[in-house]
Design an enzyme around this catalytic site. Structure first.
Site, PDB file in Angstrom:
ATOM      1  N   GLU A 111      -4.249  82.160 -14.939  1.00 35.02           N
ATOM      2  CA  GLU A 111      -3.375  81.699 -13.869  1.00 35.02           C
ATOM      3  C   GLU A 111      -3.004  82.864 -12.935  1.00 35.02           C
ATOM      4  OE1 GLU A 111      -2.279  79.793 -11.724  1.00 35.02           O
ATOM      5  OE2 GLU A 111      -0.912  78.428 -12.781  1.00 35.02           O
ATOM      6  N   HIS A 120      -6.078  72.672 -16.815  1.00 34.82           N
ATOM      7  CA  HIS A 120      -5.409  72.369 -18.086  1.00 34.82           C
ATOM      8  C   HIS A 120      -4.590  71.082 -17.995  1.00 34.82           C
ATOM      9  CE1 HIS A 120      -1.454  73.479 -16.471  1.00 34.82           C
ATOM     10  NE2 HIS A 120      -2.084  74.488 -15.863  1.00 34.82           N
TER      11      HIS A 120
END
Length: 301
Positions: free
Chosen positions: A121, A33
């Site tokens: 994550e 990201h």
């Protein structure tokens, strides 16, 4: 002239086609990201749930640039018949990154998109205290990044388990031809995820050890790591990335050599890591290399 390799694939004019029913992707493109608000100020972790943290202004531009780079890459082969299928972590910063990447792609090139929770994550717990996390990360560095488990969170090995499950689903989607809207088109899979999850993905794909994992460097924001199908019929990082880049990511000389073999070996000639002499010697360096046991000759398999 077409060539067949040991994966039932045909290599014709630099393009890889497969004679079985699977429509293998030409590339699997991993993207971290863009820069998030917490990448700028870690205090954000203390008052915003991790999954709700947004991109910074620079992170938005990084994602747009990543989209342009990916588009240039898939167009560079000169094949105008291609499409892309996207997987994305459910976190706000990854979904926003994909939206900006998507600006570069014509809608008719998008074969589909799936939000995939298993590539999220690493869980560090809930709201994070900056001072406490600093100490915990110091403990992790001493203990080992792969096996250290954050209190109320995950270890790298926990992430490995769920990423492994995702890979099984990914291969099932490939086997059942769920990802391509046109079987004749070159397929590119783009996975928008997080630093540790990307390293774990590569570890699982290439069967790297926990020790090798601990030496890996995390991708930078919107850094792109590309697995491309080589002439051997295996995927390799060495097609799109040079030795210096791979070394900077933490790959050892043996790991880089393996990537080159994957990229360049003739069909049927690639030697799997677990059969390579350097890897066998890490476990059997004291074992007699002859074909005799207790003075008696043993037939080789």
């Amino acid at each position: 002239m077409a060539q067949f390799n040991n994966s039932n694939s045909i290599i014709n004019n630099g393009e890889v086609h497969h004679s079985n029913l699977r429509h293998l992707p030409r590339r699997i493109i991993l993207v971290r990201h863009g820069e998030s608000a917490a990448n700028i100020d870690e205090q954000v972790y203390g008052n915003t749930p991790d999954h709700r943290i947004s991109l910074s202004i620079d992170g938005i531009e990084q994602a747009r640039e990543a989209g342009r780079k990916i588009l240039d890459m898939v167009n560079s082969s000169g094949n105008n018949n291609w499409n892309a299928y996207f997987y994305v972590s459910p976190y706000q910063r990854t979904k926003s990154t994909l939206r900006e990447i998507g600006r570069a792609f014509p809608r008719n090139r998008v074969a589909g998109v799936r939000e995939e929770c298993r590539i999220r994550e690493q869980d560090f717990g809930n709201f994070q205290d900056k001072a406490e996390m600093k100490k915990l990360k110091e403990d992790r560095d001493r203990y080992g990044r792969f096996f250290y488990r954050f209190p109320s969170g995950e270890s790298g090995s926990d992430v490995y388990d769920r990423v492994s499950s995702f890979l099984e689903s990914l291969w099932r989607d490939i086997d059942m031809n769920r990802l391509s809207i046109d079987p004749s088109a070159e397929l590119n899979i783009v996975i928008v995820s997080h630093g540790l999850s990307i390293r774990v993905f590569l570890m699982r794909w290439f069967k790297w050890s926990a020790e090798q994992f601990d030496a890996l460097k995390s991708p930078k924001n919107c850094e792109i790591r590309v697995l491309e199908l080589g002439s051997s019929g295996e995927y390799s990082l060495a097609i799109q990335h040079d030795d210096q880049t791979l070394q900077g990511w933490g790959l050892s000389p043996e790991m880089i050599d393996d990537q080159k073999q994957r990229a360049n070996a003739k069909p049927g000639k690639y030697v799997w890591k677990e059969r390579s002499p350097w890897y066998l010697n890490t476990f059997f360096d004291s074992v007699d290399s002859s074909d005799q046991v207790d003075g008696e000759k043993v037939d080789q398999p």
